[in-house]
Design a protein around this motif. Structure first.
Motif, PDB file in Angstrom:
ATOM      1  N   TYR A 211       0.882  -1.134   0.008  1.00 30.15           N
ATOM      2  CA  TYR A 211       0.155   0.031  -0.124  1.00 30.15           C
ATOM      3  C   TYR A 211       0.845   1.214   0.215  1.00 30.15           C
ATOM      4  O   TYR A 211       2.101   1.076   0.023  1.00 30.15           O
ATOM      5  N   GLY A 212       0.313   2.356  -0.017  1.00 28.13           N
ATOM      6  CA  GLY A 212       1.040   3.480   0.069  1.00 28.13           C
ATOM      7  C   GLY A 212       0.694   4.778  -0.934  1.00 28.13           C
ATOM      8  O   GLY A 212       0.684   5.915  -0.725  1.00 28.13           O
ATOM      9  N   ALA A 248       7.288  -0.360  -0.370  1.00 30.37           N
ATOM     10  CA  ALA A 248       6.892   1.119  -0.641  1.00 30.37           C
ATOM     11  C   ALA A 248       6.614   1.151  -1.980  1.00 30.37           C
ATOM     12  O   ALA A 248       6.993   0.360  -2.910  1.00 30.37           O
ATOM     13  N   PRO A 249       5.984   2.191  -2.311  1.00 29.87           N
ATOM     14  CA  PRO A 249       5.336   2.443  -3.639  1.00 29.87           C
ATOM     15  C   PRO A 249       6.465   2.462  -4.719  1.00 29.87           C
ATOM     16  O   PRO A 249       7.548   3.087  -4.566  1.00 29.87           O
ATOM     17  N   ILE A 250       5.786   1.988  -5.966  1.00 31.82           N
ATOM     18  CA  ILE A 250       6.786   2.015  -7.244  1.00 31.82           C
ATOM     19  C   ILE A 250       6.535   3.528  -7.682  1.00 31.82           C
ATOM     20  O   ILE A 250       5.650   4.210  -7.258  1.00 31.82           O
ATOM     21  N   ILE A 265       6.195  11.575  -2.143  1.00 33.41           N
ATOM     22  CA  ILE A 265       5.748  10.124  -2.076  1.00 33.41           C
ATOM     23  C   ILE A 265       7.123   9.352  -1.677  1.00 33.41           C
ATOM     24  O   ILE A 265       7.118   8.207  -1.284  1.00 33.41           O
ATOM     25  N   SER A 266       8.266   9.615  -2.075  1.00 32.98           N
ATOM     26  CA  SER A 266       9.490   8.770  -1.602  1.00 32.98           C
ATOM     27  C   SER A 266       9.728   8.767  -0.107  1.00 32.98           C
ATOM     28  O   SER A 266      10.361   7.817   0.450  1.00 32.98           O
ATOM     29  N   ASP A 267       9.023   9.693   0.649  1.00 29.49           N
ATOM     30  CA  ASP A 267       8.939   9.424   2.343  1.00 29.49           C
ATOM     31  C   ASP A 267       8.337   8.433   2.726  1.00 29.49           C
ATOM     32  O   ASP A 267       8.385   7.948   3.842  1.00 29.49           O
ATOM     33  N   VAL A 268       7.688   7.761   1.977  1.00 28.13           N
ATOM     34  CA  VAL A 268       6.659   6.304   2.439  1.00 28.13           C
ATOM     35  C   VAL A 268       7.647   5.413   2.644  1.00 28.13           C
ATOM     36  O   VAL A 268       7.449   4.460   3.840  1.00 28.13           O
ATOM     37  N   TYR A 269       8.713   5.320   2.018  1.00 34.97           N
ATOM     38  CA  TYR A 269       9.905   4.221   2.138  1.00 34.97           C
ATOM     39  C   TYR A 269      10.497   4.597   3.748  1.00 34.97           C
ATOM     40  O   TYR A 269      10.369   3.599   4.431  1.00 34.97           O
ATOM     41  N   LYS A 270      10.558   5.881   4.102  1.00 27.37           N
ATOM     42  CA  LYS A 270      11.247   6.237   5.155  1.00 27.37           C
ATOM     43  C   LYS A 270      10.226   5.798   6.124  1.00 27.37           C
ATOM     44  O   LYS A 270      10.671   5.306   7.595  1.00 27.37           O
ATOM     45  N   THR A 283      10.728  -7.048   6.373  1.00 31.40           N
ATOM     46  CA  THR A 283      11.734  -6.733   5.506  1.00 31.40           C
ATOM     47  C   THR A 283      11.052  -5.752   4.630  1.00 31.40           C
ATOM     48  O   THR A 283       9.962  -5.651   3.938  1.00 31.40           O
ATOM     49  N   VAL A 284      11.765  -4.440   4.619  1.00 35.65           N
ATOM     50  CA  VAL A 284      11.137  -3.176   3.679  1.00 35.65           C
ATOM     51  C   VAL A 284      11.956  -3.079   2.509  1.00 35.65           C
ATOM     52  O   VAL A 284      13.171  -2.999   2.577  1.00 35.65           O
ATOM     53  N   VAL A 285      11.193  -2.977   1.547  1.00 35.60           N
ATOM     54  CA  VAL A 285      11.908  -2.737   0.200  1.00 35.60           C
ATOM     55  C   VAL A 285      11.379  -1.483  -0.342  1.00 35.60           C
ATOM     56  O   VAL A 285      10.108  -1.304  -0.586  1.00 35.60           O
ATOM     57  N   ASP A 286      12.275  -0.654  -0.748  1.00 27.23           N
ATOM     58  CA  ASP A 286      12.193   0.382  -1.590  1.00 27.23           C
ATOM     59  C   ASP A 286      11.618   0.251  -3.064  1.00 27.23           C
ATOM     60  O   ASP A 286      12.460  -0.129  -3.737  1.00 27.23           O
TER      61      ASP A 286
END
Length: 325
Positions: A211-212, A248-250, A265-270, A283-286
């Motif tokens: 999601y995100g 996190a979003p593509i 939107i790049s902050d969603v990964y952080k 495991t979090v994937v960017d």
């Protein structure tokens, strides 16, 4: 040899249940409680999407040289087309279905000898199988993969806009992990903790969360944080032994615009990294570079991958997680 209800039920994968209905045999990927969740908020569109057969397939060994089947198609997404892939020993040998009709048929020639056949159902429609036939006297042995994957997410997890259902990122990832897929993706959705509470899969090997992108587009930061944290917490508590992959979003082509979230939107990964730091099975994937930032890899040029984009998504995601699971 026409397969019975019990035979069809025995070879169905990625289903919550298989039911006899007036026109034949219907396959359901999500629980009745999950559908009721959307109906509770008068979201008939998303309730209909739970009826799509994303992630559903028939899997079996047979020595039949032919197979044929007929289906009726029901609402399952905002798309009108619905396609099936027939794979034999891992290779796509037939592709067919309907562009906009509510019925479809396929007849397929198989190899001589015993083969593994996997028939991937459409992500875009619900399926009622009115007939399924193999050669008279043919053998039929159900096949299941060694592991289980539960996939939560929005339209991209749901399957928008794969033409070949076997090439959606979730189905391809399932193959790479040797896992049968239970797809909980719903087009247009955001983090919905209640959806996990209403699930009934026990002890999956893998859980993906993707999601995100809709949260960033439609939600405030306060709502995103509350729902995201709650979702991750419930997943961690419900599936403590699973390998959980939060994606996190593509890339999306309109990522420069301002939204209610007031964050890039790049902050969603952080934020994913921050919210999962205490969960050792996550495991979090960017996801930003899983697919090239080029319209040619997207069906609509901006958001939903095409088959080529999905293939790269699955391959690059697997590379990102294979040493961590």
């Amino acid at each position: 040899m026409k397969l019975s209800f019990e035979q069809l039920k025995s070879i169905a994968r990625g289903v919550d249940r298989v039911e006899k209905v007036a026109d034949g045999v219907q396959f359901f990927r999500m629980t009745e409680a999950q559908k009721a969740y959307y109906l509770q908020y008068n979201n008939r569109e998303n309730a209909n999407k739970t009826d799509s057969t994303s992630g559903v397939k028939l899997a079996f060994y047979t020595d039949s040289e032919n197979l044929k089947f007929s289906v009726k198609l029901t609402d399952g997404s905002s798309r009108l087309y619905a396609y099936f892939d027939v794979c034999e020993n891992g290779a796509i040998i037939a592709h067919g279905g309907s562009d906009k009709e509510n019925e479809a048929q396929m007849e397929v020639k198989l190899l001589s000898g015993k083969s593994l056949v996997e028939i991937y159902f459409p992500w875009s429609k619900g399926v009622i199988m009115t007939s399924f036939e193999l050669d008279d006297g043919a053998t039929l042995t159900p096949y299941a993969r060694s592991k289980t994957l539960v996939a939560y997410g929005d339209s991209i997890t749901h399957g928008y806009d794969a033409t070949y259902p076997s090439l959606s990122y979730v189905n391809r990832l399932g193959n790479l992990l040797d896992a049968d897929v239970h797809n909980r993706g719903i087009g247009g959705s955001t983090f919905s903790p209640e959806l996990v509470k209403r699930d009934n899969i026990e002890n999956p090997d893998f859980v993906t969360i993707a999601y995100g992108t809709n949260d960033w587009s439609m939600c405030t930061m306060e709502k995103f944080e509350a729902d995201c944290r709650a979702f991750f917490k419930i997943i961690h508590g419900r599936y403590p032994n699973a390998h959980v992959i939060a994606i996190a979003p593509i890339w999306r082509g309109d990522s420069e615009r301002e939204t209610a979230m007031a964050r890039p939107i790049s902050d969603v990964y952080k934020l994913f990294c921050e919210y999962t730091k205490d969960y050792d099975n996550f495991t979090v994937v960017d996801g930003w570079n899983l697919i090239p930032h080029l319209p040619a890899f997207f069906h609509d040029q901006i958001l939903h991958p095409n088959d080529q984009g999905f293939s790269l998504y699955a391959e690059n995601l697997y590379k990102a997680i294979k040493d961590k699971i």
